[in-house]
Design a protein around this motif. Sequence first.
Motif, short mmCIF file in Angstrom:
data_model
loop_
_atom_site.label_atom_id
_atom_site.label_comp_id
_atom_site.label_asym_id
_atom_site.label_seq_id
_atom_site.Cartn_x
_atom_site.Cartn_y
_atom_site.Cartn_z
N GLU A 17 -7.88 -17.20 17.28
CA GLU A 17 -8.99 -17.71 16.49
C GLU A 17 -9.53 -19.02 17.07
O GLU A 17 -10.74 -19.25 17.09
CB GLU A 17 -8.56 -17.91 15.04
CG GLU A 17 -8.40 -16.61 14.26
CD GLU A 17 -9.71 -15.84 14.19
OE1 GLU A 17 -10.67 -16.33 13.55
OE2 GLU A 17 -9.79 -14.76 14.81
N LEU A 18 -8.65 -19.86 17.57
CA LEU A 18 -9.10 -21.11 18.20
C LEU A 18 -9.92 -20.80 19.46
O LEU A 18 -10.94 -21.44 19.72
CB LEU A 18 -7.91 -22.00 18.54
CG LEU A 18 -7.20 -22.65 17.34
CD1 LEU A 18 -5.96 -23.41 17.81
CD2 LEU A 18 -8.15 -23.59 16.59
N ARG A 19 -9.48 -19.80 20.22
CA ARG A 19 -10.24 -19.41 21.40
C ARG A 19 -11.59 -18.81 21.00
O ARG A 19 -12.62 -19.06 21.64
CB ARG A 19 -9.44 -18.41 22.23
CG ARG A 19 -10.20 -17.85 23.44
CD ARG A 19 -10.65 -18.95 24.40
NE ARG A 19 -11.53 -18.43 25.43
CZ ARG A 19 -11.09 -17.98 26.61
NH1 ARG A 19 -9.78 -17.99 26.88
NH2 ARG A 19 -11.93 -17.56 27.51
N ARG A 20 -11.60 -18.03 19.92
CA ARG A 20 -12.85 -17.42 19.45
C ARG A 20 -13.85 -18.50 19.05
O ARG A 20 -15.04 -18.42 19.37
CB ARG A 20 -12.57 -16.49 18.27
CG ARG A 20 -13.81 -15.77 17.75
CD ARG A 20 -13.48 -14.94 16.51
NE ARG A 20 -13.08 -15.78 15.39
CZ ARG A 20 -13.92 -16.43 14.61
NH1 ARG A 20 -15.24 -16.37 14.83
NH2 ARG A 20 -13.48 -17.16 13.60
N THR A 25 -18.91 -21.52 20.20
CA THR A 25 -19.67 -22.77 20.31
C THR A 25 -20.04 -23.10 21.75
O THR A 25 -20.70 -24.11 22.00
CB THR A 25 -18.86 -23.94 19.71
OG1 THR A 25 -17.56 -23.99 20.33
CG2 THR A 25 -18.67 -23.74 18.21
N GLY A 26 -19.61 -22.26 22.70
CA GLY A 26 -20.00 -22.46 24.08
C GLY A 26 -19.26 -23.55 24.82
O GLY A 26 -19.67 -23.97 25.91
N HIS A 27 -18.15 -24.02 24.27
CA HIS A 27 -17.37 -25.05 24.93
C HIS A 27 -16.48 -24.46 26.02
O HIS A 27 -15.92 -23.37 25.85
CB HIS A 27 -16.49 -25.80 23.93
CG HIS A 27 -17.23 -26.73 23.04
ND1 HIS A 27 -17.80 -26.33 21.85
CD2 HIS A 27 -17.50 -28.06 23.16
CE1 HIS A 27 -18.36 -27.37 21.26
NE2 HIS A 27 -18.20 -28.42 22.04
N ALA A 29 -12.99 -25.11 28.48
CA ALA A 29 -11.73 -25.83 28.34
C ALA A 29 -11.86 -27.25 28.91
O ALA A 29 -11.34 -28.22 28.33
CB ALA A 29 -10.61 -25.08 29.04
N ASP A 30 -12.58 -27.37 30.01
CA ASP A 30 -12.80 -28.70 30.60
C ASP A 30 -13.60 -29.59 29.67
O ASP A 30 -13.30 -30.78 29.50
CB ASP A 30 -13.54 -28.56 31.94
CG ASP A 30 -12.65 -28.01 33.04
OD1 ASP A 30 -11.43 -28.28 32.99
OD2 ASP A 30 -13.16 -27.33 33.93
N GLY A 31 -14.64 -29.00 29.03
CA GLY A 31 -15.47 -29.78 28.12
C GLY A 31 -14.70 -30.25 26.90
O GLY A 31 -14.87 -31.40 26.46
N VAL A 32 -13.87 -29.37 26.35
CA VAL A 32 -13.06 -29.74 25.20
C VAL A 32 -12.11 -30.88 25.56
O VAL A 32 -11.99 -31.88 24.84
CB VAL A 32 -12.26 -28.53 24.68
CG1 VAL A 32 -11.24 -28.96 23.63
CG2 VAL A 32 -13.20 -27.48 24.11
N GLN A 59 -7.02 -30.15 13.82
CA GLN A 59 -8.13 -30.73 13.10
C GLN A 59 -9.20 -31.26 14.05
O GLN A 59 -10.40 -31.14 13.80
CB GLN A 59 -7.64 -31.85 12.17
CG GLN A 59 -6.78 -31.36 11.01
CD GLN A 59 -7.46 -30.27 10.20
OE1 GLN A 59 -8.64 -30.35 9.88
NE2 GLN A 59 -6.69 -29.24 9.85
N ALA A 60 -8.75 -31.84 15.16
CA ALA A 60 -9.71 -32.34 16.16
C ALA A 60 -10.50 -31.18 16.75
O ALA A 60 -11.72 -31.28 16.96
CB ALA A 60 -8.96 -33.09 17.26
N LEU A 61 -9.84 -30.05 17.01
CA LEU A 61 -10.52 -28.89 17.54
C LEU A 61 -11.50 -28.30 16.53
O LEU A 61 -12.63 -27.94 16.88
CB LEU A 61 -9.50 -27.82 17.95
CG LEU A 61 -8.63 -28.13 19.17
CD1 LEU A 61 -7.52 -27.10 19.31
CD2 LEU A 61 -9.47 -28.17 20.44
N LEU A 62 -11.10 -28.23 15.28
CA LEU A 62 -11.97 -27.68 14.25
C LEU A 62 -13.20 -28.56 14.04
O LEU A 62 -14.31 -28.05 13.80
CB LEU A 62 -11.20 -27.51 12.94
CG LEU A 62 -10.05 -26.50 12.96
CD1 LEU A 62 -9.38 -26.41 11.59
CD2 LEU A 62 -10.52 -25.13 13.40
N ASP A 63 -13.02 -29.86 14.12
CA ASP A 63 -14.17 -30.77 14.02
C ASP A 63 -15.13 -30.53 15.17
O ASP A 63 -16.35 -30.45 14.98
CB ASP A 63 -13.70 -32.22 14.03
CG ASP A 63 -12.98 -32.62 12.74
OD1 ASP A 63 -13.13 -31.90 11.74
OD2 ASP A 63 -12.26 -33.64 12.76
N LEU A 64 -14.59 -30.43 16.38
CA LEU A 64 -15.42 -30.24 17.56
C LEU A 64 -16.16 -28.90 17.50
O LEU A 64 -17.34 -28.82 17.89
CB LEU A 64 -14.55 -30.29 18.81
CG LEU A 64 -15.27 -30.08 20.16
CD1 LEU A 64 -16.32 -31.16 20.39
CD2 LEU A 64 -14.24 -30.08 21.30
#
Length: 284
Positions: A17-20, A25-27, A29-32, A59-64
């Motif tokens: 789900e995190l990968r989905r 959102t078009g991010h 791995a480098d951008g994240v 939480q940081a990933l979900l915000d992003l």
Amino acid sequence: MVQVPSPTIRARRLRRELRRLRDRTGHTADGVAKTLGWHRSKVIRFELGHTRVMPKDMQALLDLYGATAEERASLTALLRQSRQKGWWSAYGDVLPDDYVGFEAEAASISTFECLYVPGLLQTEEYVRAIVKAGRCIADQDEVDRVVAARLARKALLSRDEPPLLWVVLDEAVLRRVVGGPKVTRGQLRRLAEACDLSTMEIQILPFGSGAHAAMGGAFTLLDYADAFLDPTVVYLSNDTSTLLLEEDRQVARCRLMFDHVRAKALDPDRSADFIAQVVAEVPD
């Protein structure tokens, strides 16, 4: 026995789900990693399951990713469930891989075996004979723990909604005398009893069938109630290593192999008769 969520399955669902969300959102791995001040490998490790996701990182990933309130609640629940311990954690020293965690929530289990009776159908005496043969330098306590872990796995067959178990066995499985004639006869009778259960299909692939698609060795397909959330897993193993396959191409090939061997095998009724015949032929 009531089925409980498997933390292994919940952890896989969480990382999928995190990968989905990242893909949506078009991010990259480098951008994240750059945005959050992480190393790129940290993002990859999360998504591959090589590193456990910590609550603050999620939480940081979900915000992003701009996750909705519903997505946040769902993924937070998944994270909590993934951090719980399954019963198998108590046997971590003798169950070193994740297979049991994947097996625990399967809706159907399809397996081809060419050497011995699959674990879910083994009698205690048969288990003990196999463990002693495979762990010839193990002390008695280790043997007892392996046996206890193997037997504990069988509890899923008694849950409220047990998985459909479809087993194809090479004739060699029946012919090999394991633990002596008495143990072997007891094991084969257990197989014969299983043939009458509505949640099991057992087929025998006789020697006379000749060459077949699965001559490379045993494998197991684990399917789940929701194939979108929890795609099929294929499990391969030998005495020194285990391998879980999840790629669509790999799963499709193994499913085709299973379809081929069950098509060449005796049908379930004839297989039950074949097992009874072999029981009568076991030497004293």
